[in-house]
Enzyme design. Structure first.
Site, PDB file in Angstrom:
ATOM      1  N   HIS A  79      12.197 109.814  60.153  1.00 39.87           N
ATOM      2  CA  HIS A  79      13.464 109.783  59.450  1.00 39.87           C
ATOM      3  C   HIS A  79      14.632 110.640  60.267  1.00 39.87           C
ATOM      4  O   HIS A  79      15.701 110.601  59.612  1.00 39.87           O
ATOM      5  CB  HIS A  79      13.426 110.509  58.178  1.00 39.87           C
ATOM      6  CG  HIS A  79      12.430 109.737  57.272  1.00 39.87           C
ATOM      7  ND1 HIS A  79      12.750 108.871  56.290  1.00 39.87           N
ATOM      8  CD2 HIS A  79      10.950 109.912  56.936  1.00 39.87           C
ATOM      9  CE1 HIS A  79      11.788 108.296  55.752  1.00 39.87           C
ATOM     10  NE2 HIS A  79      10.685 109.145  55.952  1.00 39.87           N
TER      11      HIS A  79
ATOM     12  N   HIS B  53      17.418 105.186  60.879  1.00 38.46           N
ATOM     13  CA  HIS B  53      16.102 104.661  60.749  1.00 38.46           C
ATOM     14  C   HIS B  53      15.916 104.040  59.540  1.00 38.46           C
ATOM     15  O   HIS B  53      16.946 103.844  58.790  1.00 38.46           O
ATOM     16  CB  HIS B  53      15.251 106.013  60.373  1.00 38.46           C
ATOM     17  CG  HIS B  53      15.569 106.722  59.265  1.00 38.46           C
ATOM     18  ND1 HIS B  53      16.644 107.851  59.323  1.00 38.46           N
ATOM     19  CD2 HIS B  53      15.090 106.500  57.855  1.00 38.46           C
ATOM     20  CE1 HIS B  53      16.858 108.259  57.954  1.00 38.46           C
ATOM     21  NE2 HIS B  53      15.937 107.364  57.148  1.00 38.46           N
TER      22      HIS B  53
ATOM     23  N   HIS C 197       7.869 104.864  51.259  1.00 37.68           N
ATOM     24  CA  HIS C 197       8.303 106.223  51.324  1.00 37.68           C
ATOM     25  C   HIS C 197       8.877 106.736  50.031  1.00 37.68           C
ATOM     26  O   HIS C 197       8.884 107.826  49.790  1.00 37.68           O
ATOM     27  CB  HIS C 197       9.617 106.044  51.899  1.00 37.68           C
ATOM     28  CG  HIS C 197      10.520 107.202  52.159  1.00 37.68           C
ATOM     29  ND1 HIS C 197       9.985 108.401  52.455  1.00 37.68           N
ATOM     30  CD2 HIS C 197      11.997 107.531  51.888  1.00 37.68           C
ATOM     31  CE1 HIS C 197      11.121 109.417  52.641  1.00 37.68           C
ATOM     32  NE2 HIS C 197      12.133 108.927  52.103  1.00 37.68           N
TER      33      HIS C 197
ATOM     34  N   HIS D  89      16.920 105.145  45.480  1.00 35.51           N
ATOM     35  CA  HIS D  89      15.463 104.644  46.247  1.00 35.51           C
ATOM     36  C   HIS D  89      14.558 103.690  45.034  1.00 35.51           C
ATOM     37  O   HIS D  89      14.239 102.600  45.634  1.00 35.51           O
ATOM     38  CB  HIS D  89      14.700 105.734  46.748  1.00 35.51           C
ATOM     39  CG  HIS D  89      15.207 106.204  47.970  1.00 35.51           C
ATOM     40  ND1 HIS D  89      16.098 107.425  48.201  1.00 35.51           N
ATOM     41  CD2 HIS D  89      14.895 105.893  49.252  1.00 35.51           C
ATOM     42  CE1 HIS D  89      16.300 107.717  49.143  1.00 35.51           C
ATOM     43  NE2 HIS D  89      15.676 106.572  50.001  1.00 35.51           N
TER      44      HIS D  89
ATOM     45  N   GLU E  71      19.658 103.976  57.125  1.00 38.99           N
ATOM     46  CA  GLU E  71      20.140 105.583  57.095  1.00 38.99           C
ATOM     47  C   GLU E  71      20.426 106.325  58.169  1.00 38.99           C
ATOM     48  O   GLU E  71      19.879 105.879  59.170  1.00 38.99           O
ATOM     49  CB  GLU E  71      19.158 106.497  56.031  1.00 38.99           C
ATOM     50  CG  GLU E  71      19.075 105.962  54.728  1.00 38.99           C
ATOM     51  CD  GLU E  71      18.100 106.746  54.036  1.00 38.99           C
ATOM     52  OE1 GLU E  71      17.966 106.625  52.621  1.00 38.99           O
ATOM     53  OE2 GLU E  71      17.023 107.314  54.526  1.00 38.99           O
TER      54      GLU E  71
END
Length: 210
Positions: free
Chosen positions: A50, A54, A60, A161, A173
């Site tokens: 991260h 990425h 995740h 998320h 991100e």
């Protein structure tokens, strides 16, 4: 025919790269150096996936979900729109994107900051969950942001998320969009095939359209 222009969206990755508190920082060490008995330089890297630009895998934010080596690559490559929502506050809402929402391509990257962060801060802008649902309803398959997360730094429920999971959206991100005007481009941001990993670094670029 003019050569397409490229925009590099990936920040430099080093030991100085900002990381989420408690995450594994980037570190590089040399395991071999060129010398009388060695023909090559060899380095070894330890890092969280991260760090820097990425792609999160569904794993995740959901047990039993696909790891990054299992995701379809198609969302990470193709027509993309960059939308500016600079200094709009803690959450990006649909009204902040509405001015550029007509005929959206399948990929949307949102610039929230005048300059991408060079140090960790916990007051960055994130997506409101209903914004991700709204984008998905318009056929968007991948979203991106120029901050550390699609959720606020203090969130424990990770509602944004979970919207990614619910609508099967892919995400990028930690992008750098400082020099990218609003408009349409081709996105190229393929994740590495890291077996079982919850994310992967990407070298994210935009290419101008003909």
């Amino acid at each position: 025919m003019p050569t397409p222009r490229l925009w590099d969206l990936s920040p430099p990755v080093s030991a100085a790269s900002p990381i989420f508190p408690g995450d594994q920082p980037f570190a590089l060490q040399w395991t071999a150096r060129i010398g009388p008995d060695c023909p090559v330089n060899l380095s070894a890297v330890t890092t969280s996936p991260h760090v820097g630009a990425h792609a999160d895998a569904p794993l995740h934010y959901a047990h039993g979900a696909p790891a990054i080596d299992e995701v379809d690559l198609a969302p990470y490559l193709g027509p993309c729109r960059v939308i500016h929502a600079i200094d709009v506050g803690p959450l990006i809402r649909p009204e902040h994107l509405a001015h550029a929402a007509q005929n959206l391509p399948p990929r949307v990257l949102v610039r929230t900051a005048r300059q991408a962060d060079r140090q960790w801060r916990d007051d960055f802008s994130a997506y409101a969950p209903d914004t991700l649902a709204w984008l998905a309803a318009q056929g968007v398959r991948l979203v991106g942001i120029d901050t550390a997360s699609v959720d606020p730094a203090t969130s424990k429920s990770l509602d944004a998320h979970q919207q990614l999971r619910q609508h099967d959206l892919r995400v990028l991100e930690n992008l750098v969009l400082d020099e990218v005007p609003e408009g349409d481009y081709e996105l190229i941001a393929l994740p590495l095939k890291w077996v079982g990993a919850c994310a992967s670094p990407v070298r994210a670029i935009l290419r101008s359209l003909p």
